[in-house]
Each structure stands twice: as C-alpha cells, then as structure tokens.
Design a protein around this motif. Structure first.
Motif, PDB file in Angstrom:
ATOM      1  N   GLY A  84       0.808  -1.216  -0.083  1.00 55.37           N
ATOM      2  CA  GLY A  84       0.019   0.035   0.015  1.00 55.37           C
ATOM      3  C   GLY A  84       1.016   1.126  -0.021  1.00 55.37           C
ATOM      4  N   TYR A  85       1.947   1.289   0.575  1.00 59.67           N
ATOM      5  CA  TYR A  85       2.755   2.396   0.842  1.00 59.67           C
ATOM      6  C   TYR A  85       4.175   2.424   0.000  1.00 59.67           C
ATOM      7  CZ  TYR A  85      -1.118   3.959   4.056  1.00 59.67           C
ATOM      8  OH  TYR A  85      -2.174   4.454   4.269  1.00 59.67           O
ATOM      9  N   ALA A  86       4.881   1.433   0.554  1.00 60.34           N
ATOM     10  CA  ALA A  86       6.575   1.211   0.190  1.00 60.34           C
ATOM     11  C   ALA A  86       6.879   1.011  -1.013  1.00 60.34           C
ATOM     12  CB  ALA A  86       7.094   0.233   1.329  1.00 60.34           C
ATOM     13  N   TRP A  87       6.079   0.102  -1.770  1.00 53.11           N
ATOM     14  CA  TRP A  87       6.482  -0.614  -3.113  1.00 53.11           C
ATOM     15  C   TRP A  87       5.773   0.262  -4.175  1.00 53.11           C
ATOM     16  CZ3 TRP A  87       4.531  -6.024  -5.347  1.00 53.11           C
ATOM     17  CH2 TRP A  87       5.295  -6.171  -6.477  1.00 53.11           C
ATOM     18  N   LYS A  88       6.531   0.872  -4.662  1.00 57.63           N
ATOM     19  CA  LYS A  88       5.779   1.835  -5.835  1.00 57.63           C
ATOM     20  C   LYS A  88       5.304   1.154  -7.023  1.00 57.63           C
ATOM     21  CE  LYS A  88       6.680   5.173  -3.066  1.00 57.63           C
ATOM     22  NZ  LYS A  88       5.564   5.627  -2.105  1.00 57.63           N
ATOM     23  N   ARG A  89       6.028  -0.080  -7.332  1.00 54.40           N
ATOM     24  CA  ARG A  89       5.759  -0.652  -8.769  1.00 54.40           C
ATOM     25  C   ARG A  89       4.711  -1.739  -8.357  1.00 54.40           C
ATOM     26  NH1 ARG A  89       8.540   0.006 -13.003  1.00 54.40           N
ATOM     27  NH2 ARG A  89       7.980  -2.148 -13.696  1.00 54.40           N
ATOM     28  N   ALA A  90       3.809  -1.607  -7.178  1.00 49.43           N
ATOM     29  CA  ALA A  90       2.833  -2.649  -6.972  1.00 49.43           C
ATOM     30  C   ALA A  90       1.583  -2.832  -8.077  1.00 49.43           C
ATOM     31  CB  ALA A  90       1.965  -2.625  -5.737  1.00 49.43           C
ATOM     32  N   ALA A  91       1.305  -1.734  -8.601  1.00 53.21           N
ATOM     33  CA  ALA A  91       0.332  -1.629  -9.613  1.00 53.21           C
ATOM     34  C   ALA A  91       0.571  -2.269 -10.813  1.00 53.21           C
ATOM     35  CB  ALA A  91      -0.138  -0.050  -9.705  1.00 53.21           C
ATOM     36  N   ASP A  92       1.699  -1.867 -11.233  1.00 52.57           N
ATOM     37  CA  ASP A  92       2.212  -2.688 -12.401  1.00 52.57           C
ATOM     38  C   ASP A  92       2.364  -4.279 -12.392  1.00 52.57           C
ATOM     39  OD1 ASP A  92       2.880   0.015 -13.287  1.00 52.57           O
ATOM     40  OD2 ASP A  92       4.797  -0.017 -13.045  1.00 52.57           O
ATOM     41  N   GLU A  93       2.836  -4.745 -11.215  1.00 52.84           N
ATOM     42  CA  GLU A  93       2.832  -6.117 -11.292  1.00 52.84           C
ATOM     43  C   GLU A  93       1.652  -6.729 -10.975  1.00 52.84           C
ATOM     44  OE1 GLU A  93       4.110  -9.638 -11.294  1.00 52.84           O
ATOM     45  OE2 GLU A  93       5.935  -8.080 -11.245  1.00 52.84           O
ATOM     46  N   ALA A  94       0.681  -6.225 -10.173  1.00 54.23           N
ATOM     47  CA  ALA A  94      -0.835  -6.569 -10.096  1.00 54.23           C
ATOM     48  C   ALA A  94      -1.503  -6.494 -11.422  1.00 54.23           C
ATOM     49  CB  ALA A  94      -1.421  -5.733  -9.055  1.00 54.23           C
ATOM     50  N   GLY A  95      -1.326  -5.589 -12.207  1.00 51.13           N
ATOM     51  CA  GLY A  95      -1.941  -5.676 -13.508  1.00 51.13           C
ATOM     52  C   GLY A  95      -3.426  -4.945 -13.449  1.00 51.13           C
TER      53      GLY A  95
END
Length: 455
Positions: free
Chosen positions: A410-421
């Motif tokens: 939610g806060y630390a990993w900035k590329r989470a949205a890219d990986e989640a798709g």
C-alpha cells in the motif's frame, strides 16, 4: 563501491529468483488447496454454530471481500514480483533488509503452525480409518473416546504419517509434486463434498439445519461475532503465514492475478458453504446442537453419523475430505520454509524438504503429546504446549505478517500496481483497501484475538 550501490547489493541467491513455475490452472488449484484446510472444514462450522448461523456466514462473506481478497492479492503480487521466499521477495523488491526481517517472521510462523497443524491433520486420518472399519461406533461415548485417543501415543504416529506424506509431495517439486497432488485431490474432494451435501440435506429434519445456515437472523449477531468473522476471513485464506506469497513466486507472468484472486476466494467460500450444508443439516436432523465448539468434528458429528443409515461409509468419506483439506494446506505450509532454504542456503529441494520435515516433527512432538495430557508438565497458565503455539501463531504472527504485506504494497512498493496488472477503478479500490481499510481491520483482528480488545 559507493554507498548507494552497497545498499542495493543483494546476496547472489536473491538476484536469481526461482525458476520453477505452476501452470495457470495448477496454481489456482494449489492455492485453493492451501486456502481450503481445517479452517473451512473444522473451525468455520463450529464458530458459525456458536455465533448464530446464517447471519455470521453473511458477515464472514463481507469480511472476505473487505480484507481477505485485497490482502490475498497483495501477497500474490509480492510473491510474483519478488520470485522468492517470503523474506527474499520483500528484500528483492525493496532493496532493504528491514522488510526481509518481517518476512522471516512469517516463515517461522508457517513452520510453527505446521508443527501443530499436522497433529490435528493426523487426528482426521485416524478418524477416517476408524469410520471405514466401523470401530468408531463401538462406544457411544464419543467424548471419552476422543479424550482417550489424544491422551495416548497414537497422535504421534499419525502426525508422522502426515508429515512424511507432506514432505514427499514438496520434495517432488512445484509441477511434479504440489501441482499434481492438488490436481488429483481437490477435484476428488469436491465430488465427495457434493455427495455428502446431498446426503445431509435429504435427511429427515435437515431443513431446520439448512435454515439455520442460510436464513439470517441478525438479532443473534454481536460485535464479538463480527470480529471473529473478520479473523476467520483472514485465517481461512492462509494469509499472513507466507503461503500465498510463496506460491505467488511460482506464478507465470501471463496469469491474471485479479482473476486468480477471485477464483481462490470463490473456491474458499464454496468449500465453506458445502461444509456448512453437510454439518448443520446432519446435526439438526439428529437433534445435536451446532454450538459444540471444537468438539463438533470429533465428538458431535460421529454421534450423528452413528444414527444415520450407512453411517460408517458417510463418516469415513467425511473424515477423508477433512484429511485431504488438512494435507493440501500442510503442503503449502511446508513449502514456505523449504523455499527459503533453497533460496538462502542453495540446498536442493529434496535436502530442504527432508530437513524441514524432520525438524517439524521434532518441534511438533510436544504439541502431539500435550493436548491430551500424554506427557505431564507441558502446560503453563492453563494452556498446553499445543495451545500456546496455536495462540502465538494464529493471534500474533498471522496478523503481523498480513499487516506487513499490506503496508508494504500500500505504501512502500511503488511498482505494485504494475505487477498486479490492475488499472482504473479496480486499482483505486484495491489500493484504498490496502491503505485505509485492511490495516485498521487487521489491527482489530490482532487486538481481539490476542485478548487486548474485549467486547
């Protein structure tokens, strides 16, 4: 070498990432096998029975949507992005050992959970054997029968059988072991569940049990029931113990994580529904109260099966189902520390699985002999060794593990949205759930389950 490059430098094993992969269908089946365990087949029916039936079930579904599915997708996203253990993935994605230390807590937690979880799994196999042989119904005092069993040495043998089977499956690998094992057992379990559900709902007097489970009475709900449902929604999906994060490391890039999350959640809910449609119609049909607590499975249900035509057969099938659910979850728990050792120590899979299996048996021995008082002296402040391991892992380690992944994504990993798709509204809803809803609810789970919040 400058300070920046030193900070981002990782051990060689963290640079590689795992190369093993599930097939798309194999991953979903294996993940459902991890989620569908004793939580669905044992804990869910008795806490539902204790908290009003259908209204509690509905609250459980809402909690599954609010906290369960968002955190599940977060764990899968971290696992696939990091391609490693619960610790290694967090380090690889953040470049900071700080996050890896929290991931290591979930690895220790999975090992500890398996040490006592395998004990209960062994009980279910024992009861399946007793049922098919007809020996289960020789004595109508089922409470005394169960107490005599857990107070002896047989649980140690059955735990060893569970662990050896689990270790063998994990040692065979992801595709040849875990995936193949689940592809055989999970569909078989569905067939058996449907057979028993049909038997349950067609019993004379079963309609009262169906109504109890499916017709909500909100007057029976309490604030405590909401917190229990919230905690079980978290526990039933195997969250916070590193299993889904570890399985995520073996997911192909072409797999939609959103679709996988929905399928796993739906599978978990379906198994809970079928379990309820077996247990409640059966108990109500024979005048057995559903609020029997943990004894519902090993004390109350045998009495119901005893009064049923072909009771030995149906009891045997039921305990086979519970045993399958327990072992498929045990496999996912064992995979968590095995993946870590393969990653960090560069051990072969066979070596890692063998050592962890033997170690878990040794650590689990006090749990196997303490719960029934086989060996005295394994009790402190009214809790046995089994109870303490269960309490610490379920009420402290799991919420902490889930909260760490939630905050990281939610806060630390900035590329989470890219990986989640995810994109658009789905992405906004997911991130809002991880940033604002799930953390608060997980803290409530921790406060309630640890006894710090009492209603």
């Amino acid at each position: 070498m400058n300070q920046h490059s030193q900070q981002l430098e990782k051990p060689p094993e963290l640079e590689r990432g795992t190369t093993e992969r599930f097939s798309s269908k194999g991953f979903i089946v294996a993940a459902i096998g991890s989620a569908v365990g004793l939580g669905n087949m044992w804990k869910f029916p008795y806490i539902t029975g204790e908290n009003g039936g259908a209204a509690f079930f509905l609250v459980f579904i809402i909690c599954l949507l609010l906290v369960g599915l968002p955190v599940l997708m977060a764990e899968l996203t971290v696992g696939r992005g990091g391609r490693g253990s619960a610790s290694g993935s967090l380090v690889r994605l953040s470049g900071k050992p700080f996050w890896g230390r929290f991931g290591f807590i979930t690895i220790v937690g999975a090992f500890a959970i398996l040490s006592f979880y395998s004990v209960v799994a062994g009980w279910t196999i024992h009861y399946a054997v007793l049922s098919f042989s007809g020996q289960l119904f020789h004595d109508a005092d089922y409470a005394a029968r169960f107490g005599e069993f857990i107070g002896g040495w047989w649980p140690v043998l059955w735990q060893a059988i569970v662990m050896l089977l689990t270790g063998f499956v994990v040692a065979k690998g992801i595709a040849s072991g875990i995936e193949r094992f689940n592809k055989i057992l999970i569909p078989a379990m569905v067939v058996l569940l449907v057979v028993l559900m049909i038997r349950g709902v067609t019993l004379e007097g079963a309609s009262e049990g169906v109504a109890f489970f499916l017709r909500p009475d909100f007057s029976s709900l309490t604030p405590q029931a909401f917190l229990i449902a919230l905690g079980h929604a978290f526990f039933s999906l195997s969250l916070g113990m590193g299993t889904m994060l570890t399985y995520g490391a073996y997911v192909d890039r072409r797999q939609s994580l959103g679709a996988a999350t929905f399928a796993i959640g739906l599978g978990d809910l379906l198994y809970a529904l079928l379990a309820g449609l077996i247990i409640f119609p059966t108990t109500f049909a024979f005048g057995i109260a559903p609020d029997q607590g943990p004894g519902l499975l090993f004390v109350a249900l045998p009495a119901a099966f005893d009064a049923m035509p072909l009771g030995s057969l149906f009891a045997g099938l039921f305990f086979v189902i519970v045993a399958i659910a327990a072992v498929t979850s045990a496999v996912s728990l064992l995979e968590v520390p095995v993946t870590y050792l393969i990653e960090r120590k560069r051990w072969s899979r066979v070596k890692a699985a063998t050592i962890v299996t033997i170690s878990c048996l040794a650590v689990g021995f006090p749990s196997a002999v303490s719960v029934g008082g086989t060996l005295p002296g394994l009790e402190w402040q009214g809790k046995t060794f089994f109870d303490w391991v269960d309490f610490i892992t379920s009420n402290i380690v799991l919420p902490v593990g889930g909260l760490v992944v939630t905050l990281f994504v939610g806060y630390a990993w900035k590329r989470a949205a890219d990986e989640a798709g995810l994109t658009g509204w789905w992405l906004r809803i997911w991130l809002a759930a991880l940033r604002y809803v799930a953390p608060i609810l997980i803290v409530l789970i921790f406060l309630h389950s640890s006894g710090l919040l009492k209603l």
